[in-house]
Design an enzyme around this catalytic site. Sequence first.
Site, mmCIF file in Angstrom:
data_model
loop_
_atom_site.group_PDB
_atom_site.id
_atom_site.type_symbol
_atom_site.label_atom_id
_atom_site.label_comp_id
_atom_site.label_asym_id
_atom_site.label_seq_id
_atom_site.Cartn_x
_atom_site.Cartn_y
_atom_site.Cartn_z
ATOM 1 N N LYS A 1 5.514 9.262 8.385
ATOM 2 C CA LYS A 1 5.442 8.724 9.529
ATOM 3 C C LYS A 1 6.562 9.043 10.610
ATOM 4 C CE LYS A 1 3.039 4.543 7.912
ATOM 5 N NZ LYS A 1 1.667 4.516 8.406
ATOM 6 N N TYR B 1 0.954 -1.053 -0.078
ATOM 7 C CA TYR B 1 0.044 -0.026 -0.091
ATOM 8 C C TYR B 1 0.906 1.221 0.058
ATOM 9 C CZ TYR B 1 -3.396 3.422 1.847
ATOM 10 O OH TYR B 1 -3.985 4.550 2.260
ATOM 11 N N ASP C 1 9.371 2.694 -1.407
ATOM 12 C CA ASP C 1 8.455 3.464 -0.372
ATOM 13 C C ASP C 1 8.967 3.090 1.109
ATOM 14 O OD1 ASP C 1 4.822 3.462 0.046
ATOM 15 O OD2 ASP C 1 6.644 4.275 1.112
HETATM 16 P P1 KE4 Z 1 -0.524 8.348 4.588
HETATM 17 O O1 KE4 Z 1 -0.931 9.121 3.287
HETATM 18 O O2 KE4 Z 1 -1.174 7.476 5.183
HETATM 19 O O3 KE4 Z 1 0.253 9.445 5.478
HETATM 20 O O4 KE4 Z 1 0.673 7.231 3.968
HETATM 21 C C1 KE4 Z 1 0.466 6.325 3.135
HETATM 22 C C2 KE4 Z 1 1.268 5.299 3.020
HETATM 23 C C3 KE4 Z 1 2.377 5.244 2.324
HETATM 24 N N1 KE4 Z 1 3.303 3.996 2.393
HETATM 25 C C4 KE4 Z 1 3.355 3.180 3.101
HETATM 26 C C5 KE4 Z 1 4.320 1.976 2.881
HETATM 27 C C6 KE4 Z 1 2.423 3.253 3.945
HETATM 28 O O5 KE4 Z 1 2.382 2.357 5.027
HETATM 29 C C7 KE4 Z 1 1.377 4.122 4.103
HETATM 30 C C8 KE4 Z 1 0.414 4.423 5.132
HETATM 31 N N2 KE4 Z 1 0.160 3.274 6.257
HETATM 32 C C9 KE4 Z 1 -1.149 3.065 6.684
HETATM 33 C C10 KE4 Z 1 -0.859 1.906 7.673
HETATM 34 N N3 KE4 Z 1 -0.841 0.571 6.970
HETATM 35 C C11 KE4 Z 1 -1.765 4.271 7.189
HETATM 36 C C12 KE4 Z 1 -2.944 3.856 8.290
HETATM 37 C C13 KE4 Z 1 -4.026 4.359 7.663
HETATM 38 O O6 KE4 Z 1 -4.413 4.420 6.627
HETATM 39 O O7 KE4 Z 1 -5.070 4.829 8.596
#
Ligand code: KE4
Length: 439
Positions: A274, A151, A246
């Site tokens: 993060k 993701y 990523d």
């Molecule tokens: P954000 O747009 O949520 O800040 O980041 C997206 C993203 C991009 N790349 C990786 C590897 C990620 O894990 C994420 C976001 N991770 C999720 C948790 N699995 C965020 C939690 C959520 O969606 O509430």
Amino acid sequence: MSSNVPTPARIRSHALQERAERFFPGGVNSPVRAFRAVGGAPPFVERGEGAWLIDADGNRYIDYFGSWGPMILGHAFAPVVEAIERAARNSASFGASTAAEADLAERIVACYPAIEKLRFVSSGTEATMSAIRLARAATGRKIVIKFEGCYHGHADGLLVKAGSGVATFGIPGSAGVPEEIARLTHALPYNDLAAVDAAFDAHEGKIAAVILEPVVGNAGCIPPAPEYLAGLREITEREGALLIVDEVMTGFRVALGGALELYGIDADLVTLGKIVGGGLPVGVFGGKRRFMDLLAPLGPVYQAGTLSGNPLAMAAGIATLGYLQEHAAEIYPRLEATARAVAEGVAQEAAKAQVPLTLNRVGSMWTWFFQSGTVTNYEEAARSDTAAFGRFHRALLEQGIWLPPSQFEAAFLGNAHGDSEIRATIDAARVAFAAVKVT
Ligand code: KE4
């Protein structure tokens, strides 16, 4: 309206959930928080302290998702709180350049030699979306390869599922994503270099980039097979496509320099999020200067953001990375030892209870898959008994242990977790496995 009858211990959370459902779809601002994958009603958090969360009814939980990664130094870590307070006294945002942006950038490039230039955004989604636009501009190509179970945020082109058949054209993974956009992203099995070679053979000269999680966290934790990352670097260099790593989740998590350091690999572009923001909204995309200088105002690739480089977020990131850099020699070995003790301790309780469980772990991110097979890709992860995971999650939550609310997420711990949290978690797991066995 939430159907769950509130347990006596969660009266206030239940009322807050009912109010939230008037404003937000499912009562949440991000779907996974709604506990739909594990059942039960999500507690509403009032504050965090170190390794602990305290909910609106005063219940305490050991936190094993840490805001989905950022809270590696623990909740309300004083140097971070004080840095944010100091910055806030000067105003929250200017929309103009500040020294703090380069102060944080200096720390990032010290950890990531692959990053010659970078740009701040406000989320991981913005980071990956921008990196892909850059890769398409740099190559003049349109197709992007991603991997099932990875993701990268919710930009249209990344919400795709693996298509059927050789073409591996992506199909929309969400309503609202036009198939014309989904078709430009191909989702391949993770840890399978032959599939990547076949895609480049099928679409010679048309693939702009390969994007991946160097350690998958979003299918549950899945480490790269030996030589997998090096193989992707070799294929993308040979084919003239960009390798986008990523590290939104793995950056500063699996090592101070993330997976690039841990596995000794290079990348054309890297995305971060993060931890880099210390819990405030920060995303980063960066990499080789020849690509980054294609961005406006120097080049033809447009990308922008009102709150990019926000001074409070920069302050939180500087304090977090500064502390990690200064204390890396003791922090990362400690995270490794604590995570090993709790992850393996719980796995041993599963074995004693004869509950099938497969543990995948890289440093202080891990997943207990409720199955007995190996998990090297999403297809294998999907064989897990998600109902059993749900029973485990609920049984732990009732004992004050809060896991990420999905079998297909990684658990995290931080520098504030210690022996007492390890012991409490293993003891609670012993009780929980008895509940899990009840079908
Ligand atoms: P954000 O747009 O949520 O800040 O980041 C997206 C993203 C991009 N790349 C990786 C590897 C990620 O894990 C994420 C976001 N991770 C999720 C948790 N699995 C965020 C939690 C959520 O969606 O509430």
